[in-house]
Design a protein around this motif. Structure first.
Motif, PDB file in Angstrom:
ATOM      1  N   VAL A  28       0.853  -1.186   0.000  1.00 25.38           N
ATOM      2  CA  VAL A  28       0.000   0.000   0.000  1.00 25.38           C
ATOM      3  C   VAL A  28       0.892   1.240   0.000  1.00 25.38           C
ATOM      4  O   VAL A  28       1.858   1.329   0.759  1.00 25.38           O
ATOM      5  N   ASP A  29       0.558   2.187  -0.834  1.00 23.30           N
ATOM      6  CA  ASP A  29       1.296   3.435  -0.983  1.00 23.30           C
ATOM      7  C   ASP A  29       0.934   4.351   0.187  1.00 23.30           C
ATOM      8  O   ASP A  29      -0.052   5.078   0.148  1.00 23.30           O
ATOM      9  N   ILE A  30       1.736   4.289   1.259  1.00 20.88           N
ATOM     10  CA  ILE A  30       1.489   5.123   2.440  1.00 20.88           C
ATOM     11  C   ILE A  30       2.781   5.814   2.861  1.00 20.88           C
ATOM     12  O   ILE A  30       3.852   5.216   2.859  1.00 20.88           O
ATOM     13  N   MET A  31       2.657   7.072   3.188  1.00 23.46           N
ATOM     14  CA  MET A  31       3.798   7.873   3.634  1.00 23.46           C
ATOM     15  C   MET A  31       4.031   7.618   5.120  1.00 23.46           C
ATOM     16  O   MET A  31       3.087   7.376   5.873  1.00 23.46           O
ATOM     17  N   HIS A  32       5.290   7.672   5.546  1.00 24.28           N
ATOM     18  CA  HIS A  32       5.656   7.582   6.967  1.00 24.28           C
ATOM     19  C   HIS A  32       7.094   8.065   7.107  1.00 24.28           C
ATOM     20  O   HIS A  32       8.014   7.400   6.709  1.00 24.28           O
ATOM     21  N   MET A  33       7.265   9.227   7.639  1.00 27.71           N
ATOM     22  CA  MET A  33       8.591   9.850   7.670  1.00 27.71           C
ATOM     23  C   MET A  33       9.382   9.663   8.969  1.00 27.71           C
ATOM     24  O   MET A  33      10.592   9.666   8.950  1.00 27.71           O
ATOM     25  N   ALA A  38       5.270   8.704  16.021  1.00 28.36           N
ATOM     26  CA  ALA A  38       4.158   9.655  16.206  1.00 28.36           C
ATOM     27  C   ALA A  38       4.648  11.094  16.281  1.00 28.36           C
ATOM     28  O   ALA A  38       4.170  11.889  17.086  1.00 28.36           O
ATOM     29  N   GLN A  39       5.623  11.441  15.423  1.00 29.81           N
ATOM     30  CA  GLN A  39       6.176  12.791  15.442  1.00 29.81           C
ATOM     31  C   GLN A  39       5.879  13.593  14.188  1.00 29.81           C
ATOM     32  O   GLN A  39       5.933  14.814  14.220  1.00 29.81           O
ATOM     33  N   CYS A  40       5.553  12.923  13.085  1.00 32.65           N
ATOM     34  CA  CYS A  40       5.391  13.665  11.830  1.00 32.65           C
ATOM     35  C   CYS A  40       3.944  13.729  11.343  1.00 32.65           C
ATOM     36  O   CYS A  40       3.566  14.678  10.678  1.00 32.65           O
ATOM     37  N   GLY A  41       3.166  12.707  11.593  1.00 28.03           N
ATOM     38  CA  GLY A  41       1.771  12.689  11.149  1.00 28.03           C
ATOM     39  C   GLY A  41       1.561  12.294   9.712  1.00 28.03           C
ATOM     40  O   GLY A  41       0.438  12.316   9.220  1.00 28.03           O
ATOM     41  N   THR A  42       2.628  11.906   9.015  1.00 30.35           N
ATOM     42  CA  THR A  42       2.474  11.580   7.595  1.00 30.35           C
ATOM     43  C   THR A  42       1.816  10.223   7.352  1.00 30.35           C
ATOM     44  O   THR A  42       1.365   9.950   6.243  1.00 30.35           O
ATOM     45  N   CYS A  43       1.724   9.395   8.367  1.00 31.03           N
ATOM     46  CA  CYS A  43       1.123   8.060   8.196  1.00 31.03           C
ATOM     47  C   CYS A  43      -0.365   8.050   8.538  1.00 31.03           C
ATOM     48  O   CYS A  43      -0.951   7.002   8.755  1.00 31.03           O
ATOM     49  N   ARG A  44      -0.987   9.236   8.541  1.00 31.54           N
ATOM     50  CA  ARG A  44      -2.410   9.311   8.884  1.00 31.54           C
ATOM     51  C   ARG A  44      -3.262   8.497   7.913  1.00 31.54           C
ATOM     52  O   ARG A  44      -2.984   8.464   6.717  1.00 31.54           O
ATOM     53  N   VAL A  45      -4.280   7.886   8.471  1.00 34.96           N
ATOM     54  CA  VAL A  45      -5.272   7.178   7.672  1.00 34.96           C
ATOM     55  C   VAL A  45      -6.653   7.647   8.102  1.00 34.96           C
ATOM     56  O   VAL A  45      -6.858   8.050   9.242  1.00 34.96           O
ATOM     57  N   ILE A  74      -9.666  10.102  11.764  1.00 30.11           N
ATOM     58  CA  ILE A  74      -8.284  10.279  11.304  1.00 30.11           C
ATOM     59  C   ILE A  74      -7.377   9.803  12.427  1.00 30.11           C
ATOM     60  O   ILE A  74      -7.453  10.275  13.554  1.00 30.11           O
ATOM     61  N   ARG A  75      -6.530   8.848  12.094  1.00 23.64           N
ATOM     62  CA  ARG A  75      -5.638   8.254  13.099  1.00 23.64           C
ATOM     63  C   ARG A  75      -4.252   8.088  12.501  1.00 23.64           C
ATOM     64  O   ARG A  75      -4.063   8.071  11.282  1.00 23.64           O
ATOM     65  N   LEU A  76      -3.266   7.917  13.368  1.00 22.85           N
ATOM     66  CA  LEU A  76      -1.895   7.621  12.948  1.00 22.85           C
ATOM     67  C   LEU A  76      -1.760   6.110  12.817  1.00 22.85           C
ATOM     68  O   LEU A  76      -1.925   5.378  13.798  1.00 22.85           O
ATOM     69  N   SER A  77      -1.434   5.647  11.627  1.00 17.49           N
ATOM     70  CA  SER A  77      -1.330   4.189  11.421  1.00 17.49           C
ATOM     71  C   SER A  77      -0.160   3.586  12.181  1.00 17.49           C
ATOM     72  O   SER A  77      -0.152   2.388  12.456  1.00 17.49           O
ATOM     73  N   CYS A  78       0.812   4.412  12.574  1.00 16.54           N
ATOM     74  CA  CYS A  78       1.950   3.894  13.348  1.00 16.54           C
ATOM     75  C   CYS A  78       1.578   3.645  14.808  1.00 16.54           C
ATOM     76  O   CYS A  78       2.343   3.030  15.546  1.00 16.54           O
ATOM     77  N   GLN A  79       0.412   4.120  15.237  1.00 15.68           N
ATOM     78  CA  GLN A  79      -0.001   3.968  16.626  1.00 15.68           C
ATOM     79  C   GLN A  79      -1.159   2.986  16.790  1.00 15.68           C
ATOM     80  O   GLN A  79      -1.664   2.803  17.888  1.00 15.68           O
ATOM     81  N   ILE A  80      -1.569   2.368  15.704  1.00 13.54           N
ATOM     82  CA  ILE A  80      -2.698   1.428  15.737  1.00 13.54           C
ATOM     83  C   ILE A  80      -2.173   0.010  15.584  1.00 13.54           C
ATOM     84  O   ILE A  80      -1.434  -0.293  14.646  1.00 13.54           O
ATOM     85  N   ARG A  81      -2.566  -0.855  16.492  1.00 18.54           N
ATOM     86  CA  ARG A  81      -2.305  -2.289  16.366  1.00 18.54           C
ATOM     87  C   ARG A  81      -3.560  -2.925  15.788  1.00 18.54           C
ATOM     88  O   ARG A  81      -4.668  -2.676  16.267  1.00 18.54           O
ATOM     89  N   VAL A  91      -4.159   9.043   4.066  1.00 17.74           N
ATOM     90  CA  VAL A  91      -4.359  10.476   3.858  1.00 17.74           C
ATOM     91  C   VAL A  91      -3.259  11.021   2.949  1.00 17.74           C
ATOM     92  O   VAL A  91      -3.516  11.857   2.097  1.00 17.74           O
ATOM     93  N   LEU A  92      -2.041  10.539   3.117  1.00 21.99           N
ATOM     94  CA  LEU A  92      -0.899  10.994   2.320  1.00 21.99           C
ATOM     95  C   LEU A  92      -0.152   9.776   1.799  1.00 21.99           C
ATOM     96  O   LEU A  92       0.157   8.863   2.562  1.00 21.99           O
TER      97      LEU A  92
END
Length: 107
Positions: A28-33, A38-45, A74-81, A91-92
């Motif tokens: 899946v084309d998802i951004m994560h910087m 949980a510092q950048c917010g680019t992995c939002r879904v 809207i959530r951070l995919s890096c913080q969801i199990r 989102v991005l």
């Protein structure tokens, strides 16, 4: 095994896996910087369907710092199990950003 639906695709995700890793591992084309910190917010879904735990303190702080009004969708995919079936939309994306996704998020 929970199912994740995204971008007209459905795949199985191992229970307990971070959503950002499940998405990336299934192409899946998802951004994560920031590497899942949980510092950048680019992995939002955008969560279209599914039950998630409450928004964490890290997510709340990031949303406040970025001026994002948390509405539960809207959530951070890096913080969801992944613990149940989900339908999400990035989102991005890396394609939209025109750059690499950043380091692989931590487990």
């Amino acid at each position: 095994m929970p199912k994740v639906s995204v971008c007209n695709r459905i795949f199985d995700a191992e229970e307990g896996t971070k959503l950002v890793l499940a998405l990336e591992d299934h192409g899946v084309d998802i951004m994560h910087m920031c590497g899942g910190h949980a510092q950048c917010g680019t992995c939002r879904v955008e969560v279209l369907e599914g039950v998630l735990p409450a928004v964490s303190a890290l997510e709340t702080r990031l949303f406040q710092n970025k001026g994002i009004e948390p509405d539960g969708h809207i959530r951070l995919s890096c913080q969801i199990r992944v613990t149940s079936d989900l339908e999400v939309k990035p989102v991005l994306t890396v394609t939209e950003a025109g750059m690499g996704p950043g380091p692989r998020p931590r487990e």
